[in-house]
Scaffold this active site. Structure first.
Site, short mmCIF file in Angstrom:
data_model
loop_
_atom_site.label_atom_id
_atom_site.label_comp_id
_atom_site.label_asym_id
_atom_site.label_seq_id
_atom_site.Cartn_x
_atom_site.Cartn_y
_atom_site.Cartn_z
N ASP A 188 -9.21 -15.17 -16.24
CA ASP A 188 -8.02 -14.67 -15.55
C ASP A 188 -8.48 -13.96 -14.28
O ASP A 188 -9.35 -13.08 -14.34
CB ASP A 188 -7.26 -13.69 -16.43
CG ASP A 188 -6.61 -14.36 -17.64
OD1 ASP A 188 -6.37 -15.58 -17.56
OD2 ASP A 188 -6.35 -13.68 -18.63
N ASP A 242 3.28 -20.01 -22.55
CA ASP A 242 3.08 -18.67 -23.09
C ASP A 242 4.22 -18.42 -24.08
O ASP A 242 5.39 -18.35 -23.69
CB ASP A 242 3.10 -17.61 -21.99
CG ASP A 242 1.95 -17.78 -21.01
OD1 ASP A 242 0.91 -18.34 -21.40
OD2 ASP A 242 2.10 -17.36 -19.84
#
Length: 270
Positions: free
Chosen positions: A11, A130
């Site tokens: 990330d 997600d």
């Protein structure tokens, strides 16, 4: 059986690798290009970079990241975050990425999946999902003098966008099937409940998605022990297992994970 893949996820925020818990409480985990080189040398099968704060103004930064990684590593890598158009996809792929990952933009404009698959091939289009667990109570009915529940509480999963901040009302399993129908070549499935907790992948969620589609599913969110990887790849039906913090902070190495999986009879690339 095809070899299962082990994929570190990086990330990226403001040019640095970060990791949090349940999508918040971010902390620094290093330089993305240096981390990529180390993972390449350590035997990672692929890499995923997600620009978690991507904006239009930061697009050039993502392009530079793709070019820098392509010059340094020799394994496939995916870049996602802030990709909104086919031109965005084209730019990142031309910069050296092997695949692009779309999430929020795919929800807002599902045709983007089809457009990307048509332009670059389904193998280059990863749809990231997600998902967060929600509890739904079944209907009630009157039977004689008593009230009974038609069904026990059932767990489902809602799709979130905008870095996990915005619920969409979409069912994760239904959306995965729609993404496949539109041309996605792979699903990157993250359990928001498990993200960063190291308490294990959401096996029920992973299995539900894997059973619903005929394209590879990457399990993400919750890896913390060696058995967690095995569970995701067997019970969960995933084709690949993604992890971040336990690799970034050297709690486990890719070699340890692959050796464990091989000992469990799970095919991996060595």
């Amino acid at each position: 059986m095809l070899a299962k893949r082990i994929i570190p996820c990086l990330d990226v925020k403001d040019g640095r690798v970060v990791k949090g818990i349940n999508f918040v409480e971010l902390r620094d985990a290093g330089d993305p290009v240096e981390q990529a080189k180390l993972y390449d040398e350590a035997g990672a099968d692929e890499l995923v970079f997600l620009d978690i704060t991507a904006t239009h103004e930061a697009r050039s930064t993502v392009m530079e990241l793709a070019r820098a990684v392509a010059e340094q590593v020799f394994i496939p890598f995916t870049i996602g975050g802030g990709i909104r158009t086919v031109d965005d996809m084209r730019g990142i792929l031309r910069a050296g990425a092997d695949k692009i990952s779309i999430n929020s933009a795919a929800i807002r404009n599902p045709d983007l999946i089809s457009q990307g698959a048509e332009a670059f091939g389904s193998q280059a289009v990863v749809v990231a999902i997600d998902a967060k667990r929600r509890l739904e109570i079944g209907d009630w009915r009157l039977e004689g003098d008593s009230i009974s529940n038609l069904q026990s509480p059932i767990s489902k999963w809602e799709v979130y966008i905008s870095g996990g901040r915005t619920p969409t009302g979409l069912d994760a399993v239904a959306w995965a099937k729609e993404a496949e129908r539109r041309g996605a070549g792979e699903i990157l499935l993250t359990s928001m409940d498990g993200d960063g907790t190291q308490e294990g992948y959401d096996i029920e969620l992973t299995r539900a998605i894997a059973d619903a589609v005929n394209i590879p599913v990457i399990a993400s969110g919750g890896a913390g022990t060696l058995p967690h990887f095995a569970q995701a790849l067997t019970e969960g039906g995933a084709d690949a297992a993604l992890a971040a913090s336990l690799f970034h902070y050297k709690q486990l190495t890719i070699a340890e994970v692959k050796a464990y999986l091989a000992n469990q009879g799970i095919p991996v690339r060595r």
